[in-house]
Design a protein around this motif. Structure first.
Motif, mmCIF file in Angstrom:
data_model
loop_
_atom_site.group_PDB
_atom_site.id
_atom_site.type_symbol
_atom_site.label_atom_id
_atom_site.label_comp_id
_atom_site.label_asym_id
_atom_site.label_seq_id
_atom_site.Cartn_x
_atom_site.Cartn_y
_atom_site.Cartn_z
ATOM 1 N N SER A 1 37.273 51.533 46.258
ATOM 2 C CA SER A 1 38.183 50.652 47.226
ATOM 3 C C SER A 1 39.080 51.148 48.085
ATOM 4 O O SER A 1 39.961 50.716 48.722
ATOM 5 N N GLU B 1 41.005 46.182 52.809
ATOM 6 C CA GLU B 1 39.691 46.306 53.138
ATOM 7 C C GLU B 1 38.538 46.810 52.359
ATOM 8 O O GLU B 1 37.573 46.265 52.022
ATOM 9 N N GLY B 2 39.173 47.954 51.581
ATOM 10 C CA GLY B 2 38.181 48.556 50.645
ATOM 11 C C GLY B 2 38.186 47.797 49.482
ATOM 12 O O GLY B 2 37.241 47.743 48.778
ATOM 13 N N TYR C 1 27.742 52.681 48.609
ATOM 14 C CA TYR C 1 26.911 51.907 47.570
ATOM 15 C C TYR C 1 25.389 52.240 47.973
ATOM 16 O O TYR C 1 24.949 52.352 49.181
ATOM 17 N N ASP D 1 32.629 42.936 46.860
ATOM 18 C CA ASP D 1 31.333 42.271 47.369
ATOM 19 C C ASP D 1 30.208 43.281 46.621
ATOM 20 O O ASP D 1 29.307 42.762 46.165
ATOM 21 N N GLU D 2 30.480 44.653 46.792
ATOM 22 C CA GLU D 2 29.150 45.361 46.175
ATOM 23 C C GLU D 2 29.121 45.711 44.693
ATOM 24 O O GLU D 2 27.965 45.630 43.941
ATOM 25 N N GLU E 1 38.109 44.608 49.285
ATOM 26 C CA GLU E 1 37.229 43.477 49.494
ATOM 27 C C GLU E 1 35.766 44.091 49.603
ATOM 28 O O GLU E 1 34.595 43.346 49.116
ATOM 29 N N ARG E 2 35.623 45.179 50.189
ATOM 30 C CA ARG E 2 34.197 45.834 50.243
ATOM 31 C C ARG E 2 33.569 46.219 48.548
ATOM 32 O O ARG E 2 32.587 45.786 48.273
ATOM 33 N N GLN E 3 34.464 46.544 47.928
ATOM 34 C CA GLN E 3 34.378 46.994 46.542
ATOM 35 C C GLN E 3 33.854 45.689 45.777
ATOM 36 O O GLN E 3 32.770 45.552 44.954
#
Length: 428
Positions: free
Chosen positions: A291, A315-316, A262, A322-323, A318-320
């Motif tokens: 993700s 995990e990916g 990101y 958020d981003e 959740e990160r995606q």
């Protein structure tokens, strides 16, 4: 995310409206009305490549493997799954990009895929979506038969191709990425192609002038974009040269494939500020956020990264999610950004990456739910009951876009076009 992003979004993307409702020429006084949002002015976009088989009735009731056994194209999936993904698409986006890569659109000279793309553009338009064609001129995925021609012949067929597509699709597609990735075009050396040849011969700016003039002539009312992935000063120099040459560009396309991570708010806003100084609307034309694992930072050309599997991970995801929220809030916090197109609804598209809002099995990811919560909830006015005063007026605040007001079985539509205070009159 900037602590001021929500305030800036309200400042640039909403209007505080005083709506005067009349009936039979008189104020509709002391009555209950329902105000509801119908669409956003901001273009929330995504590729629509995946739905060409659906729009053309080419899908079957049972899944069939693609030629490579993979699932990279929804054209190889069963109709029920594709329809379900289409419903997810239409519940979030209002702006579709369709593929006009010359090498795929017209692999055999004189036999363009016009009929299927017209049907697909019509399918989206009937569902209330604006449609963009991508691209009219590009050195990659170009028609191989161009290399058999001389440079003057390549130039002529390129112009003919632009005029043909822009004319044939006028009214359904009135927004085009006219030319793609001009910065690298004359120095591109991975393989021979017709566009690099004529760009070396003519020069970047004369080529841009030529293709834009052809598109403008074919559809004077079209929105025509210059699009690039190169966010360096080289793209700024190209834009400055194009504008100084008097070439009219309607919007600037900025690609943001974030396979290596990101960008973050500061970098994104810095890029937008640099390109906003030309006074043109900015479209983020190609966005991806992953993700799964990120591509190594030392990869220069993203196309060079090839892995046998690239799975989405919890995990990916959740990160995606958020981003995605941070990225879209950042874009809407800047007044120059008018559109954002996400590059691939489903995982496994470009480069096989897990960049979609939907997993390979057709289930939506947290990123889909997170963006939908913004677009259709936080940034949306659901049907709202309001009572008019003695002058037939009601007040409300809403995001810029199209609305309807209804009372007594009658409905009228109106638009909130500019941020700030707005006075609107509608007759029922």
């Amino acid at each position: 995310m900037s602590p001021d992003s929500d305030a800036l979004i309200r400042q640039y993307r909403t209007a505080t409206a005083t709506l005067t409702v009349t009936s039979g020429g008189a104020p509709l006084a002391g009555q209950e009305v329902v105000v509801a949002q119908r669409d956003h002015a901001f273009l929330f976009g995504c590729t629509g490549f995946e739905f060409i088989p659906l729009a053309n009735g080419e899908l079957t009731a049972a899944p069939e493997a693609g030629p490579d056994g993979g699932s990279g194209s929804l054209g190889e999936a069963d109709i029920t799954r594709v329809e379900r993904i289409a419903d997810l698409w239409l519940d979030l986006f209002n702006f579709a990009t369709l593929p006009f890569y010359w090498g795929r659109f017209e692999p055999e000279r004189g036999r363009p895929d016009t009929r299927r793309l017209l049907a697909t553009a019509r399918w989206f338009a009937e569902r209330g979506c604006l449609v963009k064609g991508h691209p009219l001129a590009w050195h990659t995925v170009s028609a191989e038969w161009l290399t058999e021609l001389t440079n003057p012949e390549i130039t002529q067929v390129q112009l003919d191709r632009i005029r043909r597509e822009v004319t044939d699709f006028a009214g359904l597609i009135d927004t085009w990425d006219v030319i793609n990735e001009v910065v690298i075009m004359p120095i591109f050396d991975k393989y021979d192609n017709g566009l690099t040849r004529i760009c070396r011969d003519l020069g970047r700016i004369p080529l841009v002038r030529m293709v834009f003039d052809a598109a403008r002539e074919a559809n004077p009312g079209a929105t025509l974009l210059l699009n690039d992935f190169d966010m360096s000063a080289a793209y700024e120099c190209l834009i400055e040269g194009v504008l100084e040459a008097g070439i009219r560009i309607d919007a600037l396309g900025l690609q943001s494939h974030m396979h290596q991570g990101y960008w973050g708010e500061e970098k994104t806003l810095g890029i937008v500020d640099r390109f906003a100084r030309y006074g043109l609307p900015i479209h983020f034309t190609e966005t991806t956020l992953l993700s799964g694992h990120l591509m190594p930072a030392d990869i220069v050309d993203l196309n060079d990264y090839q892995v046998p599997e690239w799975p989405s991970t919890p995990e990916g995801e959740e990160r995606q999610a958020d981003e995605i929220v941070r990225h879209y809030k950042t874009l809407l916090s800047h007044p120059s950004v008018r559109a954002s197109t996400y590059w691939g609804m489903v995982d496994g598209g470009w480069l096989g990456a897990p960049g979609g809002f939907v997993r390979a099995d057709g289930t939506p990811k947290p990123s889909y739910e997170a963006l939908r919560a913004l677009v259709r909830d936080e940034w949306w006015l659901a049907p709202t009951r309001l009572g008019t005063d003695e002058q037939g007026r009601v007040g409300f605040t809403g995001f810029l876009g199209e609305y309807e007001v209804s009372a007594g079985g009658r409905t009228a539509t109106f638009r909130l076009a500019e941020p700030g205070a707005a006075a609107v009159e509608v007759a029922l």
